[in-house]
Design a protein around this motif. Structure first.
Motif, short mmCIF file in Angstrom:
data_model
loop_
_atom_site.label_atom_id
_atom_site.label_comp_id
_atom_site.label_asym_id
_atom_site.label_seq_id
_atom_site.Cartn_x
_atom_site.Cartn_y
_atom_site.Cartn_z
N ASP A 118 21.32 22.16 31.10
CA ASP A 118 21.05 20.92 31.83
C ASP A 118 21.26 19.68 30.97
O ASP A 118 21.30 18.56 31.49
N LEU A 119 21.40 19.85 29.67
CA LEU A 119 21.55 18.72 28.76
C LEU A 119 22.99 18.18 28.78
O LEU A 119 23.94 18.96 28.84
N ASP A 120 23.11 16.88 28.70
CA ASP A 120 24.41 16.22 28.62
C ASP A 120 24.62 15.81 27.15
O ASP A 120 24.07 14.83 26.68
N GLU A 121 25.44 16.58 26.44
CA GLU A 121 25.63 16.33 25.01
C GLU A 121 26.22 14.95 24.74
O GLU A 121 25.81 14.27 23.79
N SER A 122 27.16 14.51 25.58
CA SER A 122 27.77 13.21 25.35
C SER A 122 26.75 12.08 25.49
O SER A 122 26.84 11.05 24.80
N TYR A 123 25.79 12.27 26.37
CA TYR A 123 24.73 11.26 26.58
C TYR A 123 23.79 11.23 25.37
O TYR A 123 23.51 10.16 24.82
N LEU A 124 23.31 12.40 24.94
CA LEU A 124 22.40 12.47 23.81
C LEU A 124 23.06 12.00 22.52
O LEU A 124 22.41 11.37 21.67
N SER A 125 24.33 12.30 22.37
CA SER A 125 25.01 12.03 21.11
C SER A 125 25.16 10.56 20.79
O SER A 125 25.38 10.19 19.63
N GLN A 126 25.05 9.70 21.78
CA GLN A 126 25.27 8.27 21.55
C GLN A 126 23.97 7.49 21.33
O GLN A 126 24.00 6.28 21.11
N ALA A 127 22.83 8.20 21.36
CA ALA A 127 21.55 7.53 21.10
C ALA A 127 21.37 7.31 19.61
O ALA A 127 22.04 7.92 18.77
N ARG A 128 20.43 6.45 19.27
CA ARG A 128 20.06 6.26 17.87
C ARG A 128 18.88 7.15 17.50
O ARG A 128 18.77 7.62 16.38
N TYR A 148 14.86 22.80 21.61
CA TYR A 148 15.60 23.18 20.40
C TYR A 148 17.08 22.84 20.54
O TYR A 148 17.72 22.38 19.57
N ALA A 149 17.63 23.03 21.73
CA ALA A 149 19.04 22.69 21.95
C ALA A 149 19.27 21.19 21.80
O ALA A 149 20.26 20.75 21.21
N ALA A 150 18.34 20.39 22.33
CA ALA A 150 18.45 18.94 22.21
C ALA A 150 18.37 18.51 20.75
O ALA A 150 19.11 17.61 20.30
N VAL A 151 17.49 19.14 19.99
CA VAL A 151 17.36 18.83 18.56
C VAL A 151 18.67 19.15 17.83
O VAL A 151 19.13 18.37 16.98
N GLU A 152 19.26 20.28 18.15
CA GLU A 152 20.50 20.66 17.48
C GLU A 152 21.64 19.71 17.85
O GLU A 152 22.49 19.38 17.01
N ILE A 153 21.68 19.27 19.10
CA ILE A 153 22.69 18.28 19.50
C ILE A 153 22.51 16.99 18.70
O ILE A 153 23.46 16.40 18.19
N ARG A 155 21.03 16.57 15.78
CA ARG A 155 21.40 16.77 14.37
C ARG A 155 22.91 16.82 14.19
O ARG A 155 23.45 16.28 13.22
N LYS A 156 23.57 17.46 15.12
CA LYS A 156 25.03 17.56 15.06
C LYS A 156 25.69 16.20 15.07
O LYS A 156 26.68 15.95 14.37
N HIS A 157 25.13 15.27 15.84
CA HIS A 157 25.72 13.94 15.99
C HIS A 157 24.99 12.87 15.17
O HIS A 157 25.20 11.68 15.37
N ARG A 158 24.14 13.31 14.26
CA ARG A 158 23.42 12.41 13.34
C ARG A 158 22.55 11.40 14.08
O ARG A 158 22.41 10.25 13.67
N VAL A 159 21.97 11.87 15.17
CA VAL A 159 20.98 11.08 15.90
C VAL A 159 19.63 11.37 15.27
O VAL A 159 19.27 12.53 15.06
N LYS A 160 18.86 10.33 14.95
CA LYS A 160 17.54 10.53 14.37
C LYS A 160 16.63 11.21 15.40
O LYS A 160 16.77 10.99 16.61
N ILE A 161 15.67 12.00 14.90
CA ILE A 161 14.77 12.74 15.78
C ILE A 161 13.33 12.37 15.46
O ILE A 161 12.92 12.36 14.30
#
Length: 316
Positions: A118-128, A148-153, A155-161
């Protein structure tokens, strides 16, 4: 695209119109409650661009929540409406003293059916920053996998968590919570626990002991909430106490931690130092406890400036 994205469940909140036992209540006021959407609303009111990812029932309560959060200026384009499962509900019992007693009815909810696909990787990847809490991992196996999937996305795109553990022992045992939350914390950039949660996570009420344990984890930044004392920043520069803001009367403590997180993340996104962000977080959290409701006390930027004494309040 939003600078801050939160991911989690929001429920319809029903609060009795009077103080006393819930079983005697016959008239309720409707609002909404959910740690992650509270943070989203709080940050949006301060001027941050925010998105909220979730799943609601395709029912009147889901429609109400979606419209309310969208009306706060939060992007809800990645919220799904599920026709097969309901929106969760919570009740708050108001006491004369102490924290309110909260009852949750969320088993089998629409959000508990969320899955990684259900996660949109392109959407999550552009956040700070991606903000999560320890509530969603406790709701179901699929919601845990989604976090966990959101966290990995991220980290992959260097979005702070950012992680607020928000421990709910009505949902899981402390042993399971400890294992999952400490693991998630090790993957995060900002860890925002309360002192009671640190006591639970490290099985100690000794502040010096849990401070040592947090330092040993070598996390980039931990900001521990200490109630009226303020908070403690623990990072590579050591431990620093950031004083809190006194309030004349505490009305409702529920949601204050979410307000704290909203203030902190907003300030970080604005480019302020961690210490200044923690000071702003203290102010937002303190302001929240002066108003009844999970989101009603979250301030706008103007209200926050007045509360912090930066600007004068003109009453007439």
């Amino acid at each position: 695209m939003p600078d801050l994205i939160t991911l989690g469940e929001t429920m319809v909140l029903l609060t009795p119109s009077f103080q006393g036992p819930l079983e005697e209540a016959s008239l309720f006021l409707r609002s909404l409650g959910g740690a992650e959407s509270n943070v989203a609303i709080g940050a949006a009111r301060l001027g941050t661009s925010v998105g909220w990812v979730s799943r609601l029932g395709k029912d009147p309560f889901g429609s109400y929540i979606l419209k309310r959060i969208r009306g706060e200026g939060v992007d809800t384009s990645r919220v799904q409406l599920d026709p097969s499962y309901p929106t969760a509900v919570m009740f708050k019992e108001i006491k004369a003293k102490g924290n309110p007693h909260v009852y949750f009815y969320r088993k089998g909810s629409a959000f508990s059916r969320i899955k990684p696909d259900d996660l949109d990787e392109s959407y999550l990847s552009q956040a700070r920053i991606l903000h999560i809490t320890g509530i969603a991992p406790a709701l179901s196996q699929s919601s845990r996998e989604t976090i966990y999937a959101a966290v990995e996305i991220a980290r992959k795109h260097r979005v702070k968590i950012s992680l607020d553990p928000n421990i709910r022992l009505k949902l899981w045992s402390i042993e399971e919570a400890r294992e999952v939350l400490l693991d998630l914390a090790s993957r995060c950039d900002y860890f925002l626990p309360g002192e009671e949660e640190l006591n639970l996570l490290f099985a100690t009420t000794d502040r010096q002991e849990w401070m040592k344990r947090v330092q040993a984890m070598n996390l980039p930044c931990t900001v521990a909430k200490l109630g009226e004392e303020g908070c403690m920043v623990i990072d590579g520069n050591g431990c620093r106490a950031i004083p809190g803001f006194p309030v004349d009367q505490v009305v409702d403590t529920v949601g204050a931690g979410d307000g704290f997180a909203a203030g902190f993340l907003h300030a970080v996104i604005q480019g302020l130092s961690v210490d200044e962000a923690a000071r702003i977080a203290n102010a937002v959290g303190a302001r929240c406890v002066t108003v009844m409701g999970d989101v009603e006390g979250l301030p706008t930027r103007e209200e926050l400036d007045q509360f912090m004494g930066r600007t004068a309040q003109i009453d007439r």
